[in-house]
Scaffold this motif. Structure first.
Motif, short mmCIF file in Angstrom:
data_model
loop_
_atom_site.label_atom_id
_atom_site.label_comp_id
_atom_site.label_asym_id
_atom_site.label_seq_id
_atom_site.Cartn_x
_atom_site.Cartn_y
_atom_site.Cartn_z
N HIS B 335 13.96 -1.52 -1.93
CA HIS B 335 13.21 -0.46 -1.43
C HIS B 335 13.15 -0.22 -0.08
O HIS B 335 12.97 0.87 0.71
N GLU B 336 12.73 -1.47 0.70
CA GLU B 336 12.81 -1.31 2.15
C GLU B 336 14.21 -0.91 2.50
O GLU B 336 14.32 -0.07 3.60
N LYS B 337 15.23 -1.61 2.18
CA LYS B 337 16.47 -1.17 2.73
C LYS B 337 17.01 -0.03 2.39
O LYS B 337 17.58 0.68 3.25
N LEU B 338 16.45 0.54 1.29
CA LEU B 338 16.93 1.98 0.94
C LEU B 338 16.26 3.04 1.96
O LEU B 338 16.93 3.83 2.33
N ARG B 339 15.13 2.69 2.16
CA ARG B 339 14.21 3.66 3.31
C ARG B 339 14.90 3.56 4.64
O ARG B 339 15.25 4.77 5.37
N GLU B 340 15.24 2.38 5.05
CA GLU B 340 15.96 2.10 6.44
C GLU B 340 17.28 2.98 6.38
O GLU B 340 17.68 3.51 7.18
N LEU B 341 17.92 2.82 5.14
CA LEU B 341 19.26 3.43 5.09
C LEU B 341 19.11 4.91 5.12
O LEU B 341 19.78 5.59 5.90
#
Lengths: 219, 439, 124
Positions: B335-341
């Motif tokens: 989820h964190e990487k998804l948001r950063e992306l």
């Protein structure tokens, strides 16, 4: 009276402690054996770090989504679990008995506070019972085993309260109280109360899967 | 109230149940319980204190607030509890309801995990119920058809071997108008990336393959796709309870990648396939982890953006909300990487839903539920009412959802609840916004 | 309960007015050393008890000893229990309440008569 009292505090008490410890050990050992043969793809992922991380969150009130979404139950649950251990162990009368029977002494909860805390435990049992009957979500899933577990825990506190206050016949009540406590200990490994020995493992397993494999919080 | 008051006619369930006898049921139930389950199930069923805390975790229960039979523990009460209490001595009609419940009223999303103090995995319990149903031959027709397709073709959509390669070459040809030098390298030994997709992509979502190829091309990635079966990473057998077939599928997939000596498997924007390869199928095949590292598109795209491999010509107009697919968020913590992306890609804010990250509410399509097909669509859409409310409350017009099943589910939800929102894959946005120097 | 009430009243009066100057008058065990009592004082009518129990030898209860070791030979008749048994005992010695409990209960156990459980002595 003396014969009965000596029997329930003597041979029966020893039998109780033996049954309690042996029962817990047996359940743990046989469950471990079963897990070893049938759940290897689960236990392979057990991790100390993530087990402890998960346990730490779940033993902290309101630290998890579930606790936060059920505030009344959270307060009741934590209070209940702390008290059902603390009161029987640290009650003045019991501290006297720890000393008398086992020669170990430690500080005690003063009588009036112990009395009050016992009332709190009884009230919490009533809360759980009312919730079982009133909350449709809980009523729907409640089985006989849930009532049995609640009754088993309720009995020693209720009889203890009556014995301490010397309401009804004291001699009968103190025997009933001791028997109720013994029933509880013996029942722990074999009823829903077995979560006392198993919950740490189910919690650890979930923590390990979520921490080590899924890299996500399980709280 | 309960599943038997809301039975839905399904050819697969009906035919399966018609072949059952109480003796066969008893034998099968006990065989699965005895041979395939162990301490986990035993402890779960024994120590569930019936506290009801999980009741509000489930989106089905949230969407039917007055019906406890939709709560996680309520579902166990109607299925496993009965089997255990009666020692498997139940009637065929009971199996019908049990199957309908396990296949269509639980997405195996595991949101209830965040609610259970002692860590009971209701998703696992429902999986065991499905396993029993599979072994009894009582499975919804539509999902069983995809499982049959897996058995026969090693892909979910009856895509024939030559059709697969043809489709890739067709997409390559199409894309070469836009990117003259672009290739979709088939069976390239030693490539860095083995890109795998689910069978609906070549079947009817070919633009996703086109987009992925364009992104790989623009980023200069050394990649390949296999020409032979094994290319489909999806796995409906995992959800029907056909674990033997699940094992064959995953083995074929990994071996296809191993044969090409690739460094990593990158999976398209699918949730359940990721669960199957990353978490479930590998274990059935005896791999604790994976013979070849497995990466989901979210992480792969995130790497490309972080490393500056993809240049953006523009940013996608926000604000957007991000839907977290259970299988890659609760199942992989992306989820964190998804948001950063998403922040790389959009111009504007991410407006979060009330439940997001690991605490997301499922799209109500996952766990094979949408694959059970039209007979159960209304149940599914009704169960996504709480999701619809959270979506609506964001007030945005775009949902970023990196999962095929989530797309399917959210499309129905958006339509049924008149939310007027568009749903985007990450690949959609990257493709639309990236620099296309040759174009 | 009704039967106990007069005893209770007497006990409380005696405990606080310190009328119990000699063993003949003794009806409850409530030495000053305890200060404020946490439970009702244990009923103990000295002469009546000993007559009923057939206790003639004083040393049976009024034992001697030192450093936590009991000497059943040397009599300490006339010396208040609290003089030797501190309410807060040092390590290796027996505290006052424990001394009473051990003294009474072990004898009752051996003889098979007399109260054993808390509330049988500490009657409310």
């Amino acid at each position: 009276m003396n014969t009965i009292y000596e029997f329930v505090t003597g041979p029966l008490a020893w039998l109780t402690w033996t049954a309690f410890f042996a029962g817990c050990a047996w359940r743990l050992a046989s469950m471990y054996k079963l897990a070893k043969s049938k759940d290897t793809s689960s236990i392979a992922f057990m991790s100390w770090k993530y087990s402890l991380r998960s346990i730490a969150h779940w033993v902290t009130p309101f630290a998890t989504l579930g606790w936060r979404k059920n505030p009344a139950l959270t307060v009741a649950t934590f209070l209940f679990h702390v008290l059902i251990f603390a009161v029987p162990i640290f009650l003045t009368a019991h501290v006297m008995l720890w000393d008398q029977f086992f020669g170990i002494s430690f500080p005690a909860i003063p009588d009036p506070i112990g009395d009050y805390l016992t009332i709190v435990v009884i009230a919490l049992c009533v809360f759980f019972a009312v919730r079982r009957l009133q909350d449709p979500n809980v009523r729907y899933i409640t089985k006989k085993a849930d009532w049995i577990a609640l009754a088993i825990v309720f009995a020693p506190f209720m009889t203890g309260f009556l014995a301490f206050r010397q309401i009804l016949d004291y001699d009968t009540m103190i025997i009933l109280h001791i028997l109720a406590g013994e029933i509880m200990l013996v029942a722990i490994p074999w009823t829903r109360l077995s979560h006392m020995v198993f919950a740490v493992f189910t919690r650890s397993y979930m923590g390990s899967e979520f921490g080590g494999v899924r890299h996500a919080r399980d709280w | 109230m309960g599943i038997h008051d809301r039975l839905i006619e399904d050819v697969g369930l009906r035919r399966g149940v018609s072949r059952l006898t109480p003796e066969k049921i008893e034998k099968t139930v006990n065989a699965v319980l005895k041979n395939e389950t162990g301490a986990r199930l035993k402890v779960y069923s024994e120590t569930c204190m019936r506290c009801g805390m999980c009741a509000t975790a489930c989106h089905y229960a949230q969407s039917h607030p007055d019906d406890p039979s939709y709560t996680p523990a309520g579902k166990v009460r109607q299925t496993l509890d009965v089997l255990l209490d009666k020692g498997g001595k139940v009637e065929p009609d009971f199996i019908y309801g049990m199957a309908q419940l396990a296949y269509t009223e639980c997405n195996l999303c595991r949101r209830c995990v965040h609610y259970c103090p002692i860590g009971i995995d209701t998703g696992y319990i429902m999986t065991v119920i499905r396993r029993i149903c599979h072994k009894l031959g009582v499975t919804p027709q539509y999902i069983q058809d995809t499982a049959h397709s897996h058995s026969a073709t090693f892909n979910q959509m009856w895509v024939k071997d030559d059709e697969w390669a043809d489709t890739l070459q067709w997409q390559e040809e199409e894309a070469r108008e836009e990117f003259p030098n672009m290739r979709i390298p088939l069976d390239k030994e030693g490539a860095d990336i083995y890109y795998s997709v689910i069978a609906p992509e070549p079947k009817f979502r070919t633009q996703l393959i086109y987009q992925a190829a364009a992104i790989m091309h623009a980023a200069g990635v050394d990649w390949t796709m296999p020409a032979e079966p094994g290319w489909d990473n999806s796995d409906m057998c995992m959800f029907t309870g056909d674990f033997e077939m699940m094992g064959r599928l995953k083995r074929r997939h990994f071996e296809s990648a191993q044969k090409l000596k690739v460094k990593r498997i990158v999976m398209g924007e699918c949730g359940h396939a990721f669960r199957s390869i990353y978490d479930v199928g590998n274990r059935w095949d005896g791999w604790m982890w994976h013979p070849i590292p497995v990466v989901h598109s979210i992480e792969f795209f995130w790497e490309l953006m972080r490393d500056g491999k993809i240049k953006l010509a523009k940013k996608y107009p926000g604000p957007v909300t991000v839907h977290d697919p259970c299988n890659v968020v609760r199942g992989r913590g992306l989820h964190e990487k998804l948001r950063e992306l998403v922040r790389f890609l959009i111009d504007g804010d991410i407006v979060e839903m009330a439940s997001h990250g690991e605490h997301n509410i499922c799209c109500t399509a996952g766990g094979g539920v949408i694959n059970c097909g039209p007979p159960f669509k209304n149940v599914r859409v009704a169960g996504s009412k709480s999701k619809a409310e959270e979506l609506k409350a964001t007030g945005v017009k775009t949902i970023v959802a990196p999962c095929h099943n989530c797309h399917g589910g959210l499309e129905d939800t958006v339509h049924a609840y008149h939310l007027g929102m568009e749903i985007k894959f990450l690949g959609d946005i990257i493709y639309e916004c990236m620099e296309k120097p040759e174009a | 309960m009704k039967r106990c009430l007069p005893i209770l009243i007497v006990a409380v009066i005696l405990a606080f007015s310190q009328l119990a100057s000699s063993q003949e008058d003794m009806t409850v065990i409530a030495p000053d050393a305890f200060g404020k009592l946490t439970r009702p004082a244990a009923t103990f009518v000295h002469d009546q008890h000993n007559e009923k129990a057939g206790v003639e030898d004083c040393v049976l209860c009024h034992h001697g000893g030192s450093d936590g070791v009991q000497d059943p030979e040397s009599s300490t008749e006339g010396i208040p229990c609290a003089d030797c048994h501190a309410v807060q005992p040092d390590k290796g010695t027996t505290g006052l309440s424990k001394a009473y409990h051990l003294q009474c209960i072990s004898c009752h156990e051996q003889s098979g008569k007399g109260p054993l459980a808390c509330g049988q002595c500490h009657v409310r």
